[in-house]
Motif scaffolding. Structure first.
Motif, short mmCIF file in Angstrom:
data_model
loop_
_atom_site.label_atom_id
_atom_site.label_comp_id
_atom_site.label_asym_id
_atom_site.label_seq_id
_atom_site.Cartn_x
_atom_site.Cartn_y
_atom_site.Cartn_z
N GLY A 364 13.15 43.94 82.54
CA GLY A 364 12.87 43.46 82.60
C GLY A 364 13.71 42.23 82.66
N GLY A 365 14.95 41.86 81.78
CA GLY A 365 15.56 40.62 80.79
C GLY A 365 15.53 39.66 80.95
N GLY A 366 15.72 38.77 81.09
CA GLY A 366 14.64 37.02 80.35
C GLY A 366 15.40 36.69 78.91
N LYS A 367 14.85 35.40 78.40
CA LYS A 367 15.78 35.17 77.33
C LYS A 367 16.05 35.81 75.98
N LEU A 368 17.18 35.98 75.02
CA LEU A 368 16.68 36.92 74.30
C LEU A 368 15.30 36.16 72.79
N SER A 369 15.65 34.68 73.34
CA SER A 369 14.64 34.25 72.26
C SER A 369 13.26 34.96 72.30
N ASN A 370 12.83 34.41 73.61
CA ASN A 370 12.01 35.29 74.31
C ASN A 370 11.19 36.89 74.17
N GLN A 371 12.47 37.66 74.24
CA GLN A 371 12.25 39.09 73.44
C GLN A 371 12.15 38.49 71.89
N MET A 372 12.54 38.11 71.33
CA MET A 372 12.23 38.26 69.83
C MET A 372 10.48 37.99 69.41
N LYS A 373 10.49 36.79 70.10
CA LYS A 373 8.62 36.82 70.41
C LYS A 373 8.13 38.53 70.37
N LYS A 374 8.37 38.99 72.11
CA LYS A 374 7.22 39.92 72.42
C LYS A 374 7.47 40.79 70.98
N ALA A 375 9.36 41.12 70.96
CA ALA A 375 9.39 42.05 69.01
C ALA A 375 8.50 41.77 67.85
N PHE A 376 8.17 39.93 67.83
CA PHE A 376 7.47 40.24 66.77
C PHE A 376 6.28 40.31 67.05
N ASN A 377 5.51 40.37 67.83
CA ASN A 377 4.29 40.94 68.30
C ASN A 377 3.99 42.08 68.71
N SER A 378 5.18 43.45 68.75
CA SER A 378 4.77 44.38 68.80
C SER A 378 4.35 44.94 67.95
N GLY A 379 4.37 44.81 66.98
CA GLY A 379 4.11 45.68 65.98
C GLY A 379 4.91 46.86 64.97
N ALA A 380 6.33 46.34 65.90
CA ALA A 380 7.22 47.22 65.23
C ALA A 380 8.00 46.97 63.87
N SER A 381 8.48 47.52 63.03
CA SER A 381 8.73 47.33 62.20
C SER A 381 10.38 46.56 62.03
N HIS A 382 11.50 46.93 62.89
CA HIS A 382 12.28 46.65 63.20
C HIS A 382 12.82 45.69 64.48
N ALA A 383 13.86 45.44 64.82
CA ALA A 383 14.04 44.60 66.06
C ALA A 383 15.51 44.95 66.17
N LEU A 384 16.24 45.80 67.75
CA LEU A 384 17.74 45.46 67.60
C LEU A 384 18.18 44.62 68.66
#
Ligand code: ATP
Ligand code: MG
Length: 427
Positions: A364-384
């Motif tokens: 769904g696209g969107g700013k990387l900074s917003n996606q990184m917020k989602k990454a932190f809330n996702s429960g994942a140990s790592h982000a790519l």
């Protein structure tokens, strides 16, 4: 417009809870398989007659808890209130019982019209284990050992205790019932209504009454143990000796009778103090007469059923589910502008290279900074983090640890698979 809601006592199990269920189910499945029990699945609907003939006409379940209805054909059907009768029906219908030994297990929803409260619902789930064609007492003990091992594996052992009893043969219980009636008749006015009614129909069920005044009267009643025949006593003593040898602690409860009529000889319950009044998490026993009672040829049997909701509650309240089972995600993939298609392909490739990897690719696209917020809330140990190079291609990716002071590594695309294999060796 008002919204339609779920039926009282029938719960939705939400994604926030399903990991606990899956952990429990996976643990049970592995365990029962390690004892060579094989899964059987049968319908949730059966002829009402099946339950009347097995559980018994004068039981709470058949008298007031079944969901029964006439189908369009005029057949009276019921949602299954328990699994043993269905298991016997199915196994016998397919010729699996007579002169054979079977170790079977099942799982699934059961339905009883009860007053909903913590640990008691109208749709609930059981996991059941049934062994056919073996007279025991070794198979009786195997089933108890299996359940004991389950509590051990789940970390629940300190919270449960085992109660067992010998309820004799049906002839023993008939003789005992007469003695019990004679005693209770002397206190008839003081009994609760249900119990008074059962005097004429199913006196043993009075022992199971939860009404305190009735329990008081029962204190001085004759005890079943004085009426059970020698055979069943020998069987029962062999069971307790094997439990002693295996180091399984138990308590003999002479009032334990169970709410279903088909049991004989040994019955048992695993009980916890952690769930208030809904303390029984697993219950079972021997039911040598049931196959014949349902029209099959005599086959000895023993089994038990556990209440999944009650076990889930205990696991949740004691925080006994391992983090890995609760953690739904390893990697959150943040996708820079213009890379949607390449991201999907990379994600596919990684799932292939790292078996078991749980990877969520942002759509769904969107700013990387917003996606990184989602990454932190996702429960994942790592982000790519995927960002296009100056010519709009994808040659390297950032692998970012999502902890407090997470480090970031820049990796060439070609090295990523190997890096993730090392990071998630048994994903
Ligand atoms: P209880 O005494 O708690 O009513 P029961 O004797 O009716 O239990 P069984 O028919 O032997 O229970 O079923 C085996 C297990 O299934 C129970 O020990 C319990 O853990 C679970 N169970 C039974 N009824 C319910 C229910 N209405 N809701 C949730 N779990 C249940
Ligand atoms: Mg009940």
């Amino acid at each position: 417009m008002n919204k339609i809601q779920a039926i009282r006592g029938m719960n939705d199990i939400l994604p926030s809870e399903t990991p606990v269920w899956q952990y429990l189910e996976a643990t049970v499945q592995q365990l029962v398989q390690s004892y060579a029990y094989r899964e059987i699945r049968f319908p949730v609907l059966e002829q009402t007659q099946l339950f009347k003939r097995s559980i018994g006409e004068v039981t709470d379940i058949v008298e007031k808890e079944m969901y029964s209805f006439d189908d369009r054909n005029g057949d009276n059907l019921s949602l299954r209130p328990e699994g043993t009768a269905c298991c016997v029906r199915a196994a016998d219908e397919h010729g699996m019982l007579y002169n054979q030994q079977q170790r079977l297990w099942y799982r699934g929803p059961m339905f009883r019209y009860e007053r909903p409260q913590k640990g008691r619902y109208r749709q609930f789930h059981q996991i059941g284990i049934e062994a056919f064609g073996m007279n025991g007492p070794d198979i009786d003990v195997e089933i108890i050992l299996l359940t004991a091992r389950l509590w051990q594996t789940l970390g629940l052992a300190p919270q449960v205790r085992l109660e067992i009893n010998n309820i004799g043969t049906s002839a023993d219980r008939k003789r005992y019932g007469e003695a019990l009636i004679a005693y209770l008749r002397q206190h008839e006015e003081a009994l609760d209504g249900d119990s008074r009614r059962r005097l004429g129909s199913n006196p043993l069920r009075i022992l199971d009454s939860k009404v305190p005044s009735t329990q008081e009267i029962l204190r001085a009643a004759p005890v079943l143990a004085d009426y059970v025949s020698e055979d069943t006593r020998t069987h029962f003593e062999a069971i307790t000796a094997m439990l002693d040898a295996a180091g399984v602690a138990y308590e003999i409860n002479p009032r334990l009778v169970r709410g279903l009529d088909y049991y004989n000889n040994m019955v048992f319950e695993w009980i916890t103090g952690s769930l208030g009044a809904q303390g029984t998490v697993c219950a079972g026993g021997r039911y040598d007469g049931l196959v014949e009672q349902l029209g099959g040829r005599g086959t000895p049997a023993v089994g038990c059923a556990m209440g999944v909701e009650r076990l889930v509650l205990m696991l949740q309240e004691s925080a006994l589910v391992p983090d890995a089972a609760l953690q739904p995600l390893d990697i959150f993939m943040a996708v820079g502008e213009g890379l949607a298609s390449q991201a999907l392909l990379l994600a596919e490739q990684l799932r292939e290279q790292v078996p078991g990897l749980r990877l969520q690719s942002h759509c769904g696209g969107g700013k990387l900074s917003n996606q990184m917020k989602k990454a932190f809330n996702s429960g994942a140990s790592h982000a790519l983090v995927l960002e296009a190079d100056p010519v709009g291609g994808l040659s390297e990716v950032k692998l970012r640890q999502l902890g407090e002071e997470g480090s970031t590594q820049v990796l060439p695309l070609a090295a990523l698979g190997e890096r993730l294999q090392a990071l998630f060796p048994n994903a």
